[in-house]
Design a protein around this motif. Structure first.
Motif, mmCIF file in Angstrom:
data_model
loop_
_atom_site.group_PDB
_atom_site.id
_atom_site.type_symbol
_atom_site.label_atom_id
_atom_site.label_comp_id
_atom_site.label_asym_id
_atom_site.label_seq_id
_atom_site.Cartn_x
_atom_site.Cartn_y
_atom_site.Cartn_z
ATOM 1 N N SER A 1 18.289 15.544 -1.488
ATOM 2 C CA SER A 1 19.009 15.023 -2.648
ATOM 3 C C SER A 1 18.638 13.563 -2.906
ATOM 4 N N ASP A 2 17.769 13.003 -2.076
ATOM 5 C CA ASP A 2 17.378 11.597 -2.217
ATOM 6 C C ASP A 2 16.519 11.375 -3.457
ATOM 7 N N SER A 3 16.769 10.266 -4.140
ATOM 8 C CA SER A 3 15.960 9.894 -5.294
ATOM 9 C C SER A 3 15.807 8.375 -5.409
ATOM 10 N N VAL A 4 16.214 7.651 -4.384
ATOM 11 C CA VAL A 4 16.138 6.194 -4.395
ATOM 12 C C VAL A 4 15.381 5.716 -3.162
ATOM 13 N N PHE A 5 14.352 4.922 -3.393
ATOM 14 C CA PHE A 5 13.535 4.320 -2.337
ATOM 15 C C PHE A 5 12.999 5.331 -1.328
ATOM 16 N N LEU A 6 12.435 6.411 -1.837
ATOM 17 C CA LEU A 6 11.774 7.370 -0.942
ATOM 18 C C LEU A 6 10.510 6.728 -0.401
ATOM 19 N N GLN A 7 10.267 6.907 0.865
ATOM 20 C CA GLN A 7 9.058 6.369 1.478
ATOM 21 C C GLN A 7 7.842 7.019 0.828
ATOM 22 N N TRP A 8 6.782 6.256 0.671
ATOM 23 C CA TRP A 8 5.545 6.739 0.066
ATOM 24 C C TRP A 8 5.049 7.945 0.854
ATOM 25 N N PRO A 9 4.924 9.125 0.240
ATOM 26 C CA PRO A 9 4.588 10.340 0.982
ATOM 27 C C PRO A 9 3.091 10.639 1.086
ATOM 28 N N PHE A 10 2.259 9.736 0.612
ATOM 29 C CA PHE A 10 0.820 9.987 0.567
ATOM 30 C C PHE A 10 0.079 8.950 1.402
ATOM 31 N N ASN A 11 -1.244 9.088 1.470
ATOM 32 C CA ASN A 11 -2.043 8.070 2.153
ATOM 33 C C ASN A 11 -1.834 6.724 1.468
ATOM 34 N N PRO A 12 -1.884 5.631 2.231
ATOM 35 C CA PRO A 12 -1.689 4.307 1.633
ATOM 36 C C PRO A 12 -2.722 4.027 0.536
ATOM 37 N N LEU A 13 -2.283 3.261 -0.457
ATOM 38 C CA LEU A 13 -3.184 2.853 -1.525
ATOM 39 C C LEU A 13 -4.175 1.824 -1.000
ATOM 40 N N LYS A 14 -5.341 1.807 -1.595
ATOM 41 C CA LYS A 14 -6.348 0.792 -1.276
ATOM 42 C C LYS A 14 -6.235 -0.321 -2.312
ATOM 43 N N SER A 15 -6.785 -1.467 -2.002
ATOM 44 C CA SER A 15 -6.772 -2.582 -2.947
ATOM 45 C C SER A 15 -7.330 -2.149 -4.304
ATOM 46 N N ALA A 16 -6.619 -2.530 -5.355
ATOM 47 C CA ALA A 16 -7.000 -2.286 -6.750
ATOM 48 C C ALA A 16 -7.042 -0.800 -7.122
ATOM 49 N N GLU A 17 -6.515 0.062 -6.277
ATOM 50 C CA GLU A 17 -6.501 1.498 -6.585
ATOM 51 C C GLU A 17 -5.419 1.804 -7.612
ATOM 52 N N ARG A 18 -5.762 2.618 -8.597
ATOM 53 C CA ARG A 18 -4.828 3.007 -9.657
ATOM 54 C C ARG A 18 -4.512 4.489 -9.511
ATOM 55 N N ILE A 19 -3.226 4.790 -9.524
ATOM 56 C CA ILE A 19 -2.771 6.179 -9.391
ATOM 57 C C ILE A 19 -1.686 6.460 -10.431
ATOM 58 N N ALA B 1 0.813 -1.219 0.000
ATOM 59 C CA ALA B 1 0.000 0.000 0.000
ATOM 60 C C ALA B 1 0.844 1.266 0.000
ATOM 61 N N THR B 2 2.113 1.139 0.331
ATOM 62 C CA THR B 2 3.004 2.304 0.407
ATOM 63 C C THR B 2 4.312 2.011 -0.333
ATOM 64 N N PRO B 3 4.246 1.913 -1.673
ATOM 65 C CA PRO B 3 5.452 1.567 -2.423
ATOM 66 C C PRO B 3 6.506 2.670 -2.363
ATOM 67 N N ARG B 4 7.745 2.250 -2.244
ATOM 68 C CA ARG B 4 8.848 3.222 -2.282
ATOM 69 C C ARG B 4 9.045 3.691 -3.720
ATOM 70 N N ILE B 5 9.413 4.952 -3.858
ATOM 71 C CA ILE B 5 9.543 5.585 -5.171
ATOM 72 C C ILE B 5 11.011 5.914 -5.432
ATOM 73 N N SER B 6 11.439 5.670 -6.658
ATOM 74 C CA SER B 6 12.794 6.022 -7.086
ATOM 75 C C SER B 6 12.725 6.682 -8.455
ATOM 76 N N TRP B 7 13.766 7.425 -8.793
ATOM 77 C CA TRP B 7 13.867 7.993 -10.139
ATOM 78 C C TRP B 7 15.314 8.259 -10.463
ATOM 79 N N LYS B 8 15.553 8.449 -11.751
ATOM 80 C CA LYS B 8 16.876 8.824 -12.246
ATOM 81 C C LYS B 8 16.754 10.214 -12.852
#
Length: 160
Positions: A66-84, A25-32
């Motif tokens: 300066s972080d861009s790897v595995f940032l903690q999910w900063p929003f409310n947790p996702l619900k089952s089958a929720e698409r964002i 429900a709270t996937p970590r986010i990364s980017w390049k």
């Protein structure tokens, strides 16, 4: 100062981009970051969360980091089958700001035990573990009612 020399690319959720059925429900986010300028470093970022219809649901605002790897999910947790969808932009230590990244999508899987409603399907024969057997092909036909615009099938093979 916006710059075309810097862009956010390869936004991922738990190592994956455009995820379908992510298991948390709270996937970590990364980017390049693609930067043409030598010695460019990230000073801040902003993540924008959009609903499936493209409306903006939430934003982190400009976040000094300066972080861009595995940032903690900063929003409310996702619900089952929720698409964002999320977009990311970054600021450099030189004061430059990138354009928003392309939109990257994720859809949560069925996250709660009570979301799973299924019956097991099994082969039509008794298994004899003393001799090698061909792997069975198992299928189940499903009737789809008219008017359905979108459907998703969730399935598991008990870890296979």
């Amino acid at each position: 100062m916006h710059t075309k020399n810097t862009s956010v690319i390869n936004v991922t959720f738990e190592y994956n981009d455009n995820v379908l059925g992510i298991g948390c429900a709270t996937p970590r986010i990364s980017w390049k970051i693609s930067a043409i300028t030598d010695n460019w470093t990230q000073k801040a970022y902003e993540i924008q969360l959009e609903n499936e219809d493209g409306s903006i649901r939430d934003t982190t605002g400009k976040t000094e980091s300066s972080d861009s790897v595995f940032l903690q999910w900063p929003f409310n947790p996702l619900k089952s089958a929720e698409r964002i969808t999320i977009r990311v932009r970054v600021w450099g230590s030189d004061g430059s700001v990138s354009d928003w990244s392309h939109a990257y999508s994720a859809e949560a899987g069925l996250l709660d035990v009570q979301d799973w409603h299924a019956k097991f399907i099994t082969p039509d024969w008794d298994e004899d573990i003393s001799t090698p057997q061909q792997a069975p092909v198992m299928r189940k036909e499903v009737q789809i009612k008219s008017g359905v615009r979108k459907a998703r099938l969730y399935m598991t093979a008990l870890g296979l």
